[in-house]
Structure formats: C-alpha cells, structure tokens
Design a protein around this motif. Structure first.
Motif, PDB file in Angstrom:
ATOM      1  N   VAL A  80     -10.883  36.261  37.004  1.00 31.59           N
ATOM      2  CA  VAL A  80     -11.763  35.914  36.398  1.00 31.59           C
ATOM      3  C   VAL A  80     -11.547  34.427  36.427  1.00 31.59           C
ATOM      4  CG1 VAL A  80     -12.282  37.826  34.989  1.00 31.59           C
ATOM      5  CG2 VAL A  80     -10.590  35.845  34.134  1.00 31.59           C
ATOM      6  N   VAL A  81     -12.447  33.508  35.729  1.00 29.96           N
ATOM      7  CA  VAL A  81     -12.322  32.352  35.728  1.00 29.96           C
ATOM      8  C   VAL A  81     -11.691  32.058  34.177  1.00 29.96           C
ATOM      9  CG1 VAL A  81     -13.146  29.777  35.291  1.00 29.96           C
ATOM     10  CG2 VAL A  81     -14.013  31.117  37.249  1.00 29.96           C
ATOM     11  N   LEU A  82     -10.582  31.638  33.997  1.00 29.89           N
ATOM     12  CA  LEU A  82      -9.898  31.429  32.538  1.00 29.89           C
ATOM     13  C   LEU A  82     -10.357  30.106  31.905  1.00 29.89           C
ATOM     14  CD1 LEU A  82      -6.311  31.844  34.053  1.00 29.89           C
ATOM     15  CD2 LEU A  82      -7.634  33.743  32.739  1.00 29.89           C
ATOM     16  N   HIS A  83     -10.465  30.369  30.476  1.00 27.28           N
ATOM     17  CA  HIS A  83     -10.753  29.201  29.991  1.00 27.28           C
ATOM     18  C   HIS A  83      -9.667  28.240  29.842  1.00 27.28           C
ATOM     19  CE1 HIS A  83     -10.826  26.853  25.993  1.00 27.28           C
ATOM     20  NE2 HIS A  83     -12.210  26.792  26.349  1.00 27.28           N
ATOM     21  N   GLY A  84      -8.327  28.841  29.814  1.00 25.54           N
ATOM     22  CA  GLY A  84      -7.188  28.021  29.606  1.00 25.54           C
ATOM     23  C   GLY A  84      -6.651  27.789  28.469  1.00 25.54           C
ATOM     24  N   ASP A  85      -7.479  27.511  27.506  1.00 29.59           N
ATOM     25  CA  ASP A  85      -7.052  27.215  26.304  1.00 29.59           C
ATOM     26  C   ASP A  85      -7.814  27.805  25.044  1.00 29.59           C
ATOM     27  OD1 ASP A  85      -5.473  25.885  24.242  1.00 29.59           O
ATOM     28  OD2 ASP A  85      -6.300  23.881  24.404  1.00 29.59           O
ATOM     29  N   PHE A  86      -8.209  29.152  25.179  1.00 30.20           N
ATOM     30  CA  PHE A  86      -8.840  29.785  24.182  1.00 30.20           C
ATOM     31  C   PHE A  86      -8.010  30.105  22.912  1.00 30.20           C
ATOM     32  CE2 PHE A  86     -10.877  33.601  22.254  1.00 30.20           C
ATOM     33  CZ  PHE A  86     -12.220  33.280  22.334  1.00 30.20           C
ATOM     34  N   ALA A  87      -8.518  29.197  21.962  1.00 34.05           N
ATOM     35  CA  ALA A  87      -7.753  29.329  20.598  1.00 34.05           C
ATOM     36  C   ALA A  87      -8.895  28.845  19.465  1.00 34.05           C
ATOM     37  CB  ALA A  87      -6.723  28.095  20.849  1.00 34.05           C
ATOM     38  N   PRO A  88      -8.298  28.741  18.200  1.00 33.17           N
ATOM     39  CA  PRO A  88      -9.337  28.617  17.022  1.00 33.17           C
ATOM     40  C   PRO A  88      -9.680  27.156  17.067  1.00 33.17           C
ATOM     41  CG  PRO A  88      -7.325  30.083  16.190  1.00 33.17           C
ATOM     42  CD  PRO A  88      -7.036  29.488  17.874  1.00 33.17           C
ATOM     43  N   TYR A  89      -8.928  26.131  17.660  1.00 30.42           N
ATOM     44  CA  TYR A  89      -9.411  24.809  17.800  1.00 30.42           C
ATOM     45  C   TYR A  89     -10.358  24.689  18.797  1.00 30.42           C
ATOM     46  CZ  TYR A  89      -5.469  24.924  20.971  1.00 30.42           C
ATOM     47  OH  TYR A  89      -4.432  25.252  21.649  1.00 30.42           O
ATOM     48  N   ASN A  90     -10.554  25.619  19.739  1.00 31.49           N
ATOM     49  CA  ASN A  90     -11.623  25.454  20.879  1.00 31.49           C
ATOM     50  C   ASN A  90     -12.968  26.420  20.548  1.00 31.49           C
ATOM     51  OD1 ASN A  90     -10.762  23.392  22.143  1.00 31.49           O
ATOM     52  ND2 ASN A  90      -9.371  24.774  23.436  1.00 31.49           N
ATOM     53  N   THR A  91     -13.003  27.185  19.376  1.00 31.34           N
ATOM     54  CA  THR A  91     -14.152  27.839  19.093  1.00 31.34           C
ATOM     55  C   THR A  91     -14.789  27.388  17.831  1.00 31.34           C
ATOM     56  OG1 THR A  91     -12.508  29.159  17.708  1.00 31.34           O
ATOM     57  CG2 THR A  91     -12.903  29.893  19.841  1.00 31.34           C
ATOM     58  N   THR A  92     -16.055  27.618  17.796  1.00 30.04           N
ATOM     59  CA  THR A  92     -16.766  27.536  16.539  1.00 30.04           C
ATOM     60  C   THR A  92     -17.242  28.700  15.842  1.00 30.04           C
ATOM     61  OG1 THR A  92     -18.717  26.205  15.743  1.00 30.04           O
ATOM     62  CG2 THR A  92     -19.130  27.358  17.714  1.00 30.04           C
ATOM     63  N   CYS A  93     -17.177  28.901  14.389  1.00 31.34           N
ATOM     64  CA  CYS A  93     -17.708  29.868  13.874  1.00 31.34           C
ATOM     65  C   CYS A  93     -19.087  29.809  13.079  1.00 31.34           C
ATOM     66  CB  CYS A  93     -16.443  30.366  12.858  1.00 31.34           C
ATOM     67  SG  CYS A  93     -15.092  30.773  13.855  1.00 31.34           S
ATOM     68  N   ARG A  94     -19.588  30.818  12.736  1.00 29.41           N
ATOM     69  CA  ARG A  94     -20.672  30.828  11.746  1.00 29.41           C
ATOM     70  C   ARG A  94     -20.094  32.043  10.709  1.00 29.41           C
ATOM     71  NH1 ARG A  94     -25.253  32.195  14.562  1.00 29.41           N
ATOM     72  NH2 ARG A  94     -25.204  29.650  15.279  1.00 29.41           N
ATOM     73  N   ASP A  95     -20.134  31.639   9.470  1.00 22.06           N
ATOM     74  CA  ASP A  95     -19.794  32.767   8.566  1.00 22.06           C
ATOM     75  C   ASP A  95     -18.629  33.540   8.716  1.00 22.06           C
ATOM     76  OD1 ASP A  95     -22.127  32.227   6.899  1.00 22.06           O
ATOM     77  OD2 ASP A  95     -23.431  33.320   8.223  1.00 22.06           O
ATOM     78  N   GLY A  96     -17.527  32.661   9.389  1.00 24.25           N
ATOM     79  CA  GLY A  96     -16.023  33.380   9.725  1.00 24.25           C
ATOM     80  C   GLY A  96     -16.146  34.162  11.146  1.00 24.25           C
ATOM     81  N   VAL A  97     -17.289  34.087  11.620  1.00 24.37           N
ATOM     82  CA  VAL A  97     -17.412  35.176  12.960  1.00 24.37           C
ATOM     83  C   VAL A  97     -17.562  34.071  14.228  1.00 24.37           C
ATOM     84  CG1 VAL A  97     -18.881  36.629  14.191  1.00 24.37           C
ATOM     85  CG2 VAL A  97     -18.444  36.868  11.832  1.00 24.37           C
ATOM     86  N   PRO A  98     -16.625  34.051  15.148  1.00 24.08           N
ATOM     87  CA  PRO A  98     -16.641  33.080  16.170  1.00 24.08           C
ATOM     88  C   PRO A  98     -18.058  33.296  16.862  1.00 24.08           C
ATOM     89  CG  PRO A  98     -14.865  34.529  16.420  1.00 24.08           C
ATOM     90  CD  PRO A  98     -15.556  35.148  15.411  1.00 24.08           C
ATOM     91  N   VAL A  99     -18.819  32.191  17.095  1.00 21.23           N
ATOM     92  CA  VAL A  99     -20.114  32.311  17.928  1.00 21.23           C
ATOM     93  C   VAL A  99     -20.003  31.277  19.176  1.00 21.23           C
ATOM     94  CG1 VAL A  99     -21.328  33.080  15.977  1.00 21.23           C
ATOM     95  CG2 VAL A  99     -21.128  30.492  16.380  1.00 21.23           C
ATOM     96  N   GLY A 100     -19.073  30.768  19.443  1.00 20.76           N
ATOM     97  CA  GLY A 100     -19.168  29.437  20.405  1.00 20.76           C
ATOM     98  C   GLY A 100     -17.847  29.263  20.819  1.00 20.76           C
ATOM     99  N   ILE A 101     -17.769  28.750  22.215  1.00 22.24           N
ATOM    100  CA  ILE A 101     -16.595  28.141  23.031  1.00 22.24           C
ATOM    101  C   ILE A 101     -16.793  26.827  23.342  1.00 22.24           C
ATOM    102  CG2 ILE A 101     -14.522  28.762  24.387  1.00 22.24           C
ATOM    103  CD1 ILE A 101     -15.741  31.854  24.653  1.00 22.24           C
ATOM    104  N   PHE A 102     -15.805  26.153  23.393  1.00 21.53           N
ATOM    105  CA  PHE A 102     -16.050  24.604  23.969  1.00 21.53           C
ATOM    106  C   PHE A 102     -14.885  24.376  24.658  1.00 21.53           C
ATOM    107  CE2 PHE A 102     -15.421  24.090  19.372  1.00 21.53           C
ATOM    108  CZ  PHE A 102     -14.578  23.211  19.431  1.00 21.53           C
TER     109      PHE A 102
END
Length: 144
Positions: free
Chosen positions: A29-51
């Motif tokens: 696959v294509v890896l994100h390379g740094d998939f971690a809490p500091y690179n995700t965004t959450c709504r009501d405690g649920v992850p909803v986006g990756i950056f």
C-alpha cells in the motif's frame, strides 16, 4: 480509518518512484508514514481525519500499523495487551512483536542520527522509545 486509507491507496502502487522516502519491501500500500494522534483529527473523541502526508511512501502495511500501535496503544500504560488486540482485530492484522521492534529501532536510529531531529534528541525521545522496546521485548517495563 488506517485500514480504509491503506485500501484506498492500492491504485497508486504503480507510482513507486518520486516519494520523499524510498519504497519499502514488500510494497502492499502507500503508507502514511507517521500515523499517530498528532496527525489525526477527532470529533467527539472519534478520529475523522488524517493529515500530514509528508512521510507517505509505498511499503508494507505493518510499517504503519506498528507505528500506530506505538503511538495510539503503547503510549498508554493501561491495558496495552487488550488495546493492541482490539486495534489489530479492527485492522485485520496479525500482531508481531518483531514488526513493532523494527519500527521502534528505526525511530530510535532516526532520532539519534538525522539532522532534522535536534529537538527530539534534546527531549530524549529516543530514550522513551527505548523504554518501549523493553516492554515489547519483555526485558523491562516501558516508562509512561
């Protein structure tokens, strides 16, 4: 979310060159390379986006899954084994200590050797990850 991201990248695998980091074998696959809490965004405690895709590159799923386990699960001292099992079951991944240890070793080496990681060296992030190596390998307890 990570599984959906990985699955969505499969059509991009004909583009193995031109990434900031070289492809890692086996390419799945294509890896994100740094998939971690500091690179995700959450709504009501649920992850909803990756950056922050600057470390994206082709490689094996376990590379991102292992880093996600380190960041989302092992960073929390409580119920690590149960949380690891839940994460891996949700992704559809068979956990392997060896993969997590390889990912930790890579990060420790990067922090100690890469010129861009001055702050991480000063803040002794490498020692934190070395503590996690001890917990994963069963040779010691990780510091929380």
């Amino acid at each position: 979310m990570l599984r959906k991201l990985h699955d969505a990248t499969i059509p991009l695998l004909d583009q193995l060159d031109g990434w900031h980091h070289p492809a890692r074998e086996p390419v799945e696959v294509v890896l994100h390379g740094d998939f971690a809490p500091y690179n995700t965004t959450c709504r009501d405690g649920v992850p909803v986006g990756i950056f922050d895709f600057d470390s994206a590159h082709p490689g094996p799923r376990w590379w991102d899954v292992s880093w996600a386990l380190i960041q989302f699960v092992l960073a929390l001292p409580d119920e690590r084994e149960r949380r690891t099992e839940l994460f891996c079951d949700a992704y559809g991944y068979a956990y392997e200590d060896e993969h997590v240890l390889m990912r930790l070793d890579d990060m420790i080496r990067t922090i100690r050797e890469h010129p861009a990681f001055v702050l991480q060296r000063a803040e002794r992030h490498d020692e934190y990850y070395a503590g996690l190596v001890g917990w994963v390998s069963g040779t010691g307890e990780a510091r929380s």
